[in-house]
Design a protein around this motif. Structure first.
Motif, PDB file in Angstrom:
ATOM      1  N   ASN A  46       9.973  14.023  -6.819  1.00 26.38           N
ATOM      2  CA  ASN A  46      10.275  12.608  -6.714  1.00 26.38           C
ATOM      3  C   ASN A  46      11.602  12.495  -5.986  1.00 26.38           C
ATOM      4  O   ASN A  46      12.582  13.122  -6.382  1.00 26.38           O
ATOM      5  CB  ASN A  46      10.361  11.981  -8.102  1.00 26.38           C
ATOM      6  CG  ASN A  46      10.799  10.536  -8.077  1.00 26.38           C
ATOM      7  OD1 ASN A  46      10.881   9.899  -7.040  1.00 26.38           O
ATOM      8  ND2 ASN A  46      11.109  10.007  -9.242  1.00 26.38           N
ATOM      9  N   ASN A  53      10.922   4.991  -5.848  1.00 26.84           N
ATOM     10  CA  ASN A  53      10.507   6.373  -6.082  1.00 26.84           C
ATOM     11  C   ASN A  53       9.495   6.775  -5.019  1.00 26.84           C
ATOM     12  O   ASN A  53       8.532   6.054  -4.777  1.00 26.84           O
ATOM     13  CB  ASN A  53       9.876   6.528  -7.461  1.00 26.84           C
ATOM     14  CG  ASN A  53      10.899   6.465  -8.556  1.00 26.84           C
ATOM     15  OD1 ASN A  53      11.998   6.977  -8.420  1.00 26.84           O
ATOM     16  ND2 ASN A  53      10.544   5.835  -9.659  1.00 26.84           N
ATOM     17  N   TYR A  55       7.020  10.015  -4.103  1.00 33.53           N
ATOM     18  CA  TYR A  55       6.487  11.277  -4.597  1.00 33.53           C
ATOM     19  C   TYR A  55       5.914  12.078  -3.434  1.00 33.53           C
ATOM     20  O   TYR A  55       5.268  11.523  -2.540  1.00 33.53           O
ATOM     21  CB  TYR A  55       5.413  11.016  -5.661  1.00 33.53           C
ATOM     22  CG  TYR A  55       6.001  10.417  -6.904  1.00 33.53           C
ATOM     23  CD1 TYR A  55       6.466  11.231  -7.931  1.00 33.53           C
ATOM     24  CD2 TYR A  55       6.123   9.035  -7.048  1.00 33.53           C
ATOM     25  CE1 TYR A  55       7.025  10.680  -9.071  1.00 33.53           C
ATOM     26  CE2 TYR A  55       6.690   8.485  -8.179  1.00 33.53           C
ATOM     27  CZ  TYR A  55       7.141   9.313  -9.185  1.00 33.53           C
ATOM     28  OH  TYR A  55       7.706   8.771 -10.299  1.00 33.53           O
ATOM     29  N   ASN A  85       4.386   5.814  -3.855  1.00 33.39           N
ATOM     30  CA  ASN A  85       5.628   5.315  -4.431  1.00 33.39           C
ATOM     31  C   ASN A  85       5.589   5.184  -5.946  1.00 33.39           C
ATOM     32  O   ASN A  85       6.520   4.654  -6.532  1.00 33.39           O
ATOM     33  CB  ASN A  85       5.988   3.960  -3.809  1.00 33.39           C
ATOM     34  CG  ASN A  85       6.320   4.089  -2.341  1.00 33.39           C
ATOM     35  OD1 ASN A  85       6.648   5.165  -1.850  1.00 33.39           O
ATOM     36  ND2 ASN A  85       6.237   2.994  -1.627  1.00 33.39           N
ATOM     37  N   ASN A  86       4.494   5.612  -6.564  1.00 32.49           N
ATOM     38  CA  ASN A  86       4.430   5.642  -8.023  1.00 32.49           C
ATOM     39  C   ASN A  86       3.461   6.739  -8.436  1.00 32.49           C
ATOM     40  O   ASN A  86       2.747   7.305  -7.601  1.00 32.49           O
ATOM     41  CB  ASN A  86       4.033   4.281  -8.608  1.00 32.49           C
ATOM     42  CG  ASN A  86       2.725   3.771  -8.058  1.00 32.49           C
ATOM     43  OD1 ASN A  86       1.731   4.494  -8.044  1.00 32.49           O
ATOM     44  ND2 ASN A  86       2.708   2.525  -7.598  1.00 32.49           N
ATOM     45  N   THR A  88       0.743   6.616 -10.216  1.00 32.40           N
ATOM     46  CA  THR A  88      -0.664   6.252 -10.066  1.00 32.40           C
ATOM     47  C   THR A  88      -1.155   6.565  -8.652  1.00 32.40           C
ATOM     48  O   THR A  88      -2.218   7.170  -8.482  1.00 32.40           O
ATOM     49  CB  THR A  88      -0.877   4.754 -10.380  1.00 32.40           C
ATOM     50  OG1 THR A  88      -0.338   4.482 -11.682  1.00 32.40           O
ATOM     51  CG2 THR A  88      -2.341   4.388 -10.351  1.00 32.40           C
ATOM     52  N   GLU A 177       7.173   4.782 -14.621  1.00 39.39           N
ATOM     53  CA  GLU A 177       6.999   5.250 -13.235  1.00 39.39           C
ATOM     54  C   GLU A 177       5.565   5.087 -12.750  1.00 39.39           C
ATOM     55  O   GLU A 177       5.258   5.414 -11.618  1.00 39.39           O
ATOM     56  CB  GLU A 177       7.440   6.709 -13.103  1.00 39.39           C
ATOM     57  CG  GLU A 177       8.910   6.915 -13.343  1.00 39.39           C
ATOM     58  CD  GLU A 177       9.340   8.350 -13.176  1.00 39.39           C
ATOM     59  OE1 GLU A 177       8.669   9.097 -12.439  1.00 39.39           O
ATOM     60  OE2 GLU A 177      10.360   8.730 -13.769  1.00 39.39           O
TER      61      GLU A 177
END
Length: 178
Positions: A46, A53, A55, A85-86, A88, A177
């Motif tokens: 991250n 954020n 990833y 960006n998350n 999920t 997050e």
């Protein structure tokens, strides 16, 4: 002795100023898998930039050569695959890559990746990802073509699955997050 102490105290006082103005991103390891046989490490990281954020899947250092014979001489440049960006989005992107392990040998997909020294940047380039099988082990082969030679990294299915499980577990630990 007094001068050295004053110089040391002055350096300590100004060190905070330099650290705050630094533009180097902070890389937070979410999951790291290190292969004891090869010494290669792969990870999901991250990198928070501007409050967002980001990833990335770090597939390790890439060798130089062709698709079969690789010489690992460059420990600085690394290939990062943006995942989102998350968590999920990151899990969804990893699940999408995981489907390639079920494809026939030699199947290729093109994705975007950042091949830069130490940290990924906004600049991306096309990375070819092949389903590769060596004896009984399924791998993904990440290939970047440059100036007549190829940069290649491999990601075994077992390591990929461990990264994916670790990312999902991280999402359960830190639901903010998601």
């Amino acid at each position: 002795m007094k001068r050295i102490t004053i110089l040391f105290a002055a350096l300590l006082c100004t060190a905070g100023l330099f650290a705050q103005s630094s533009k180097l991103p902070v890389v937070k390891d979410i999951v790291v898998i290190e292969n004891e046989n090869t010494g290669q490490a792969v990870s999901v990281v991250n990198i928070p930039l501007d409050g967002v954020n980001r990833y990335f899947l770090h597939v390790g250092n890439m060798g130089i050569g062709d698709k079969i014979v690789q010489v690992e001489v460059d420990p600085v440049y690394r290939l990062y695959i943006p995942l989102g960006n998350n968590i999920t989005d990151a899990v969804a992107k990893m699940e999408e890559l995981k489907t390639l392990y079920k494809e026939p040998k030699g199947t290729m997909r093109e994705i975007q990746g950042s091949f830069k020294p130490f940290f990924p940047t906004e600049e991306t380039e096309t990375v070819q990802v092949y389903k590769f099988k060596l004896l009984f082990e399924n791998k993904l082969q990440f290939v970047i073509e440059r100036d007549g030679y190829e940069r290649v990294a491999y990601l075994p299915k077992s390591e990929f699955n461990s990264l994916l499980r670790g990312l999902k577990f991280h999402g359960k630990l830190y639901p903010s997050e998601l």
